[in-house]
Design a protein around this motif. Structure first.
Motif: not given
Length: 322
Positions: A15, A18-19, A21, A235, A239, A291, A294-295, A298
């Motif tokens: 992550f 993260a932004k 992906t 986060r 992970n 990606y 879970k993103n 998050l």
């Protein structure tokens, strides 16, 4: 001695970007929708309408020979498949030939059917036509609507299940991943102009099931670790959970892809579109479980203490085993 695709312990930071992906996934979805609207899909006979011819012969069905015989007639999309049935005798070989509707016509004309019969009988003199059935535009339109409803109901049912099994943040993440996988599959079919028919719809439903299975495994481990590490940042727990399930994810996806790639290369033209869709779905489904799903969780955040009831979350079935 066990085979390991990855070390027993890994510490990848999934992550870190993260932004980036999640943004790349959003752009891919927008691009797929744009391709769908601007280029369109290469619909098969199921959705365009056409004629289905059932043949019977005392000789073995030669799909390649049938296709070579029909090709000079330039009839567009022609799908040929052999029919297997335990009740057939040793000298009873049946095939199904689907021919798309010609421009300006609802079905294939009698003259075209006669020319197809002549061409096929030149390749196999024992061949006879046992039935000829046409699918008009109205039926094809109903099939498209039914396909859309089927995919929508599948995604909706999964949304409810994840909401009850976990929390609403997890449900939104899972559904976002499923919508991502479905739209990207439609996009790649539009980009490559691979034939899109009912078999592809079946493949998409298979992709939905495969993707949600991987996502639920990740979510289960995430929930366990959120209870175990109450003070650790969300986060970091994500992970940790992803690293702990990485070996299982790669082993499952890898072995599935081995079988699919073999089918893609050796399976022939009849099932190639179906197998390609599932192969693509396994790849994007594995990616989206981490990606995308879970993103989303998050960025939405999630409750960390399940010992206190939360009226705004669907946790009443949180202890039910999947």
């Amino acid at each position: 001695m066990r085979l390991r695709l990855v070390p027993a312990e890994t510490h990848f930071d999934f992550f870190r970007y993260a932004k980036v992906t999640l943004g790349a996934s959003a752009l891919a979805v927008i691009g797929s929708i744009a391709l769908w609207l601007m280029v369109g899909l290469n619909f098969g006979i199921d959705f365009l309408g056409g004629t289905t011819i059932r043949t019977q012969s005392t000789n073995a069905v030669d799909v390649g020979g049938y296709r070579d015989a029909i090709q000079p007639l330039e009839l567009g999309d022609v799908a040929i498949s052999e029919v297997f049935d335990p009740s057939f005798g040793d000298d009873q070989h049946v095939a199904m030939i689907r021919i798309q509707a010609q421009e300006g016509q609802e079905s294939v004309s009698a003259e075209v059917v006669a020319s197809v019969q002549t061409a096929l009988q030149a390749a196999d003199p024992t061949l006879t036509f046992t039935s000829v059935e046409s699918v008009g535009p109205k039926v094809s339109g109903e099939l498209i609507l039914t396909a859309i409803i089927a995919v929508s109901l599948a995604v909706g049912a999964i949304l409810v299940y994840i909401w009850l099994r976990f929390e609403w943040q997890f449900a939104l993440g899972a559904v976002a991943a499923l919508v991502h996988d479905v739209i990207l599959t439609i996009g790649i079919f539009s980009l490559l102009q691979i034939r899109f028919d009912l078999a592809t719809i079946a493949a998409i439903l298979t992709i939905v099931g495969y993707s949600i299975n991987d996502t639920v495994v990740l979510f289960d481990r995430l929930r366990e670790n959120l209870r175990k590490y109450k003070k650790k940042a969300l986060r970091d727990v994500m992970n940790l959970s992803t690293n702990e399930t990485l070996g299982r994810t790669l082993m499952t996806s890898g072995t599935t892809l081995l079988a699919l790639i073999a089918l893609l290369i050796l399976g022939g033209d009849v099932i190639r579109g179906f197998v390609f869709a599932i192969t693509w779905g396994v790849i994007v489904g594995t990616y989206s479980s981490v990606y995308v799903a879970k993103n989303v969780v998050l960025f939405l955040g999630v409750k960390r203490d399940w010992s206190k009831p939360d009226g705004g979350a669907g946790t009443q079935f949180g202890n039910v085993e999947a």
